[in-house]
Scaffold this motif. Structure first.
Motif, PDB file in Angstrom:
ATOM      1  N   GLU A   1       3.119   9.540 -10.022  1.00 23.49           N
ATOM      2  CA  GLU A   1       2.316   9.634 -11.297  1.00 23.49           C
ATOM      3  C   GLU A   1       1.396  10.702 -11.317  1.00 23.49           C
ATOM      4  O   GLU A   1       1.075  11.462 -12.383  1.00 23.49           O
ATOM      5  N   ALA A   2       0.852  11.532 -10.349  1.00 19.16           N
ATOM      6  CA  ALA A   2      -0.250  12.382 -10.261  1.00 19.16           C
ATOM      7  C   ALA A   2       0.727  13.589 -10.650  1.00 19.16           C
ATOM      8  O   ALA A   2       0.411  14.551 -11.239  1.00 19.16           O
ATOM      9  N   GLU A   3       2.029  13.665 -10.027  1.00 16.66           N
ATOM     10  CA  GLU A   3       2.868  14.905 -10.233  1.00 16.66           C
ATOM     11  C   GLU A   3       3.230  14.674 -11.651  1.00 16.66           C
ATOM     12  O   GLU A   3       3.335  15.896 -12.228  1.00 16.66           O
ATOM     13  N   ARG A   4       3.651  13.781 -12.297  1.00 13.09           N
ATOM     14  CA  ARG A   4       4.058  13.974 -13.721  1.00 13.09           C
ATOM     15  C   ARG A   4       2.775  13.966 -14.744  1.00 13.09           C
ATOM     16  O   ARG A   4       3.156  14.518 -15.613  1.00 13.09           O
TER      17      ARG A   4
ATOM     18  N   ALA B   1       0.859  -1.118   0.106  1.00 15.55           N
ATOM     19  CA  ALA B   1       0.081  -0.062  -0.095  1.00 15.55           C
ATOM     20  C   ALA B   1       0.812   1.296  -0.127  1.00 15.55           C
ATOM     21  O   ALA B   1       0.599   2.242  -0.728  1.00 15.55           O
ATOM     22  N   LYS B   2       1.820   1.196   0.945  1.00 16.06           N
ATOM     23  CA  LYS B   2       2.871   2.253   0.752  1.00 16.06           C
ATOM     24  C   LYS B   2       3.536   2.669  -0.519  1.00 16.06           C
ATOM     25  O   LYS B   2       3.541   3.656  -0.933  1.00 16.06           O
ATOM     26  N   ALA B   3       3.860   1.561  -1.212  1.00 15.06           N
ATOM     27  CA  ALA B   3       4.630   1.647  -2.495  1.00 15.06           C
ATOM     28  C   ALA B   3       3.652   2.223  -3.594  1.00 15.06           C
ATOM     29  O   ALA B   3       3.853   2.873  -4.541  1.00 15.06           O
ATOM     30  N   GLU B   4       2.409   1.586  -3.541  1.00 18.10           N
ATOM     31  CA  GLU B   4       1.189   2.039  -4.409  1.00 18.10           C
ATOM     32  C   GLU B   4       0.939   3.510  -4.234  1.00 18.10           C
ATOM     33  O   GLU B   4       0.836   4.248  -5.270  1.00 18.10           O
ATOM     34  N   ALA B   5       0.869   4.060  -3.198  1.00 18.28           N
ATOM     35  CA  ALA B   5       0.664   5.227  -2.694  1.00 18.28           C
ATOM     36  C   ALA B   5       1.849   6.296  -3.227  1.00 18.28           C
ATOM     37  O   ALA B   5       1.535   7.444  -3.761  1.00 18.28           O
ATOM     38  N   GLU B   6       2.975   5.779  -3.218  1.00 20.45           N
ATOM     39  CA  GLU B   6       4.037   6.622  -3.676  1.00 20.45           C
ATOM     40  C   GLU B   6       4.236   6.585  -4.982  1.00 20.45           C
ATOM     41  O   GLU B   6       4.514   7.614  -5.566  1.00 20.45           O
ATOM     42  N   LEU B   7       3.863   5.495  -5.998  1.00 17.99           N
ATOM     43  CA  LEU B   7       3.521   5.479  -7.340  1.00 17.99           C
ATOM     44  C   LEU B   7       2.565   6.242  -7.841  1.00 17.99           C
ATOM     45  O   LEU B   7       2.411   7.233  -8.607  1.00 17.99           O
ATOM     46  N   ALA B   8       1.294   6.275  -7.134  1.00 23.02           N
ATOM     47  CA  ALA B   8       0.278   7.183  -7.457  1.00 23.02           C
ATOM     48  C   ALA B   8       0.658   8.778  -7.210  1.00 23.02           C
ATOM     49  O   ALA B   8       0.372   9.457  -7.928  1.00 23.02           O
ATOM     50  N   ARG B   9       1.504   8.992  -6.162  1.00 25.12           N
ATOM     51  CA  ARG B   9       1.735  10.308  -5.980  1.00 25.12           C
ATOM     52  C   ARG B   9       2.854  10.927  -7.144  1.00 25.12           C
ATOM     53  O   ARG B   9       2.656  11.928  -7.658  1.00 25.12           O
TER      54      ARG B   9
END
Length: 534
Positions: free
Chosen positions: A335-338, A325-333
Motif C-alpha cells: 500500500e505504501a508503494e502504491r 503480522a507478516k501479512a499485514e506488514a506485506e500489505l502495508a508495504r
C-alpha cells in the motif's frame, strides 16, 4: 615313447604362504565352532536330546527340586517374560527360571481368528505330542490353540507355538539357547511321569495396579475371567484345575456330571468354599484398588492431555499471529508503494514509481527563466522548469510553514515582460521635444512625461544607468523617499519620440515585482512572527 620332464619346484607358494593359509583355515573353523556353540547353547548330540545346563541343575538343587519333577510355564506379554516353575519337595511350584521373550506378535488381548497375528491368551495343556523336535525354528512346542474355550467361542487359528529363531507371526519367539533349555526341562518332566504341563498366557500380571492401567480396555471382562485362575496359582502355588462351561472358563470345579462347554454351567460346580471365598475377597480388593488408581490415572491423563492441547493451541496462536503480522506488514508495504500515506504527502514529495526516487519541488525564479535542476540519477537526465511559474502542489510541510510565516503560502507571480514597443505605440511628432525625467529609486513612481509627448510611464525593477558623462540621480535610502528634483535631462530615446542627436535608445525593461516598502517587517525574526499569532 613317453617323455619325462624333470620335477620343478612350485612357483608362488612359499612356506610362509602355506602357514598363512593354514592359520586362516583354523580361524574359520574356530568361528564356525563359536557360531555352533552359540546356536546350541551347551551340550552335544541332537538338539532335542541335549541335557539341562549345569547352571540350571545347580539352581534346582538349591530350590530342592528334582530334574524329573513336574513343570508349569507362564507368559506375561506386557512384562515380556516367560517363566518356568517347577514342583519342589513340598508339592508346590516355585519359580526356577525367568526368560525375556525375544518377540511376540500382536497386541494385548486374545487370539480370535486365523490371520489376526495375535498370540493366544488363556490356559493351554501341553502334552508330549505337541513337542516339535524338528521345527523350522530350531525347537518348538505347540500351544494347543484352539483349546476347549476357544472352540466354544468360535475362535480359529493353527500352529501357534513357542519356538526359537526370535521370529514371530502369532507365536511367542525365544532365542535358540532359551528354547533349548525350556524344551529340555519339559522333556525331563514328561520322562518323570507328567502327562501334560500347563501353559498360562496372560496379558500382564492380573493385580489391581496393572488392571487399573487397562480398566477401560474392551478385553477387561475376558481378563477378569482369567484372573480367577491367576489368583488360584498366586495364592496356592498349585496348578489350578481348568474347565469350560457356558463358553467361559471355570476353575477348581468338581461337578457331579461332566460340563458342557456351550451349555450353561450348573449352579453347584463343587468348588472348595474356602478357596472361592478367598478368591472373591482378593478379587474385590484388587478391583477396588484398580478403580481408585484408574480414576487417578484418568485425571492425570486428562490433565496431561489438556496441557498438551493448551500448548498446541498456544503454538498455533503464535504461529497464526506471526503469519497475520507478516501479512499485514506485506500489505502495508504494498500500500505504501502504491499510495503514499498522509505523512509522506506532508513531509515529502510523492515517490515516483517509475524512477524509483523522490524528486523535490522545482523552484522557479521570479524572472521566469528556465533553470536546470540537478538530477540525482546522473547528468544524463535534466528537469527544466517551465518559463511560466507553476504552483507546487506537493511542497513539503516545512516549506509551507516558512512560506506562510514569511508572507504567504504561494510564491509571488513574476511580472510578465512588457516590450517597450508594445507599451509605447508610435505617436505624432510633437511640437516641442519630449524630455524623459530621471528614473527614481526602486519602488518609487515614475514621473509622467509632458502631455505633448504622451509617453506612458515605465516601471523598472532597477534604475537605468546614466549616460556617459552624466551624474547619477540622487536616491535616498529611506522608505518613501523621492528623488531630488534636478534639471530635466534626456536620458534615452524612446521609440517614436524626437530627441537630440546622439541620444541612445532606451533599453527594454521588465516590470519589477512589488517590494515590501517597510524594511523593518522583513527584518523580524520567525519566532516573533509566530509569537504574534498568540
Amino acid at each position: 615313447m613317453t617323455s619325462f620332464r624333470p620335477t620343478q619346484p612350485s612357483r608362488g607358494i612359499s612356506t610362509a604362504g602355506r602357514l598363512a593359509r593354514l592359520a586362516g583355515a583354523l580361524g574359520v573353523a574356530a568361528l564356525l565352532a563359536a557360531c555352533q556353540a552359540d546356536e546350541i547353547g551347551y551340550g552335544y548330540g541332537p538338539k532335542d536330546q541335549r541335557p539341562v545346563s549345569p547352571k540350571t541343575l545347580e539352581a534346582m538343587k538349591k530350590l530342592n527340586m528334582k530334574l524329573s519333577s513336574p513343570v508349569l510355564m507362564r507368559i506375561f506379554k506386557e512384562e515380556n517374560k516367560f517363566e518356568v516353575w517347577k514342583m519342589n519337595a513340598s508339592g508346590r511350584y516355585a519359580l526356577l527360571k525367568s526368560y525375556d521373550i525375544c518377540r511376540w506378535s500382536g497386541n494385548l488381548g486374545p487370539k480370535v481368528k486365523e490371520g489376526d497375528r495375535q498370540a493366544p491368551e488363556g490356559f493351554y495343556p501341553i502334552t508330549p505330542g505337541l513337542m516339535n523336535p524338528k521345527s523350522d525354528w530350531y525347537l518348538a512346542f505347540n500351544t494347543g490353540f484352539p483349546n476347549a474355550y476357544d472352540r466354544a467361542n468360535g475362535r480359529t487359528g493353527t500352529a501357534l507355538m513357542v519356538h526359537g529363531s526370535c521370529s514371530s507371526r502369532g507365536c511367542y519367539a525365544m532365542t535358540d539357547p532359551q528354547i533349548q533349555e525350556i524344551y529340555a526341562l519339559a522333556r525331563e518332566a514328561f520322562r518323570g511321569g507328567q502327562k501334560a504341563f500347563q501353559l498360562q498366557a496372560f496379558p500382564f500380571r492380573l493385580d489391581g495396579k496393572n488392571m487399573a492401567k487397562h480398566w477401560n480396555d474392551p478385553n477387561m471382562p475376558f481378563w477378569k475371567m482369567l484372573k480367577e485362575g491367576y489368583d488360584t496359582f498366586e495364592m496356592t502355588h498349585q496348578e489350578p484345575k481348568v474347565d469350560v462351561c457356558g463358553r467361559k472358563y471355570v476353575f477348581n470345579a468338581n461337578p457331579a456330571e461332566p460340563l458342557d462347554t456351550v451349555a450353561a454351567c450348573p449352579v453347584d460346580l463343587g468348588q472348595p468354599k474356602e478357596l472361592v471365598a478367598s478368591l472373591q475377597t482378593r478379587a474385590k480388593a484388587d478391583y477396588a484398588e484398580a478403580e481408585v488408581m484408574f480414576a487417578k490415572l484418568e485425571n492425570d491423563r486428562k490433565a496431561e492431555e489438556d496441557k498438551r492441547i493448551q500448548l498446541a493451541l498456544a503454538a498455533e496462536k503464535r504461529k497464526a499471529d506471526a503469519e497475520k503480522a507478516k501479512a499485514e506488514a506485506e500489505l502495508a508495504r504494498i500500500e505504501a508503494e502504491r499510495n503514499p500515506s498522509t505523512i509522506a504527502r506532508l513531509f515529502g514529495a510523492e515517490p515516483n514509481p517509475d524512477a524509483g526516487i523522490t524528486i523535490g519541488p522545482v523552484i522557479v525564479p521570479p524572472t521566469g527563466a528556465p533553470v536546470p535542476i540537478a538530477d540525482p540519477r546522473g547528468p544524463q537526465i535534466h528537469a527544466v522548469a517551465l518559463a511560466e511559474p507553476v504552483e507546487q502542489e506537493r511542497a513539503s510541510a516545512i516549506s509551507r510553514l516558512f512560506s506562510f510565516v514569511t508572507g504567504g503560502d504561494k510564491a509571488p507571480a513574476a511580472a510578465p515582460i512588457i516590450p517597450v514597443a508594445a507599451a509605447a505605440p508610435a505617436l505624432p511628432t510633437p511640437a516641442t521635444p519630449a524630455l524623459v525625467p530621471a528614473i527614481p529609486a526602486q519602488g518609487a513612481p515614475v514621473a509622467a512625461a509632458p502631455a505633448a509627448t504622451a509617453v506612458p510611464a515605465i516601471t523598472a525593477a532597477a534604475p537605468i544607468p546614466p549616460l556617459p558623462g552624466q551624474p547619477a540621480p540622487a536616491v535616498t535610502g529611506q522608505p518613501g523617499a523621492v528623488a531630488q528634483p534636478t534639471a530635466p535631462q534626456i536620458a534615452c530615446a524612446a521609440p517614436g519620440v524626437v530627441v537630440p542627436a546622439g541620444t541612445p535608445p532606451c533599453p527594454s525593461l521588465a516590470a519589477a515585482p512589488a517590494v515590501d516598502p517597510t524594511p523593518t517587517a522583513r527584518d523580524k525574526s520567525i519566532l516573533d512572527r509566530i509569537g504574534s499569532w498568540f
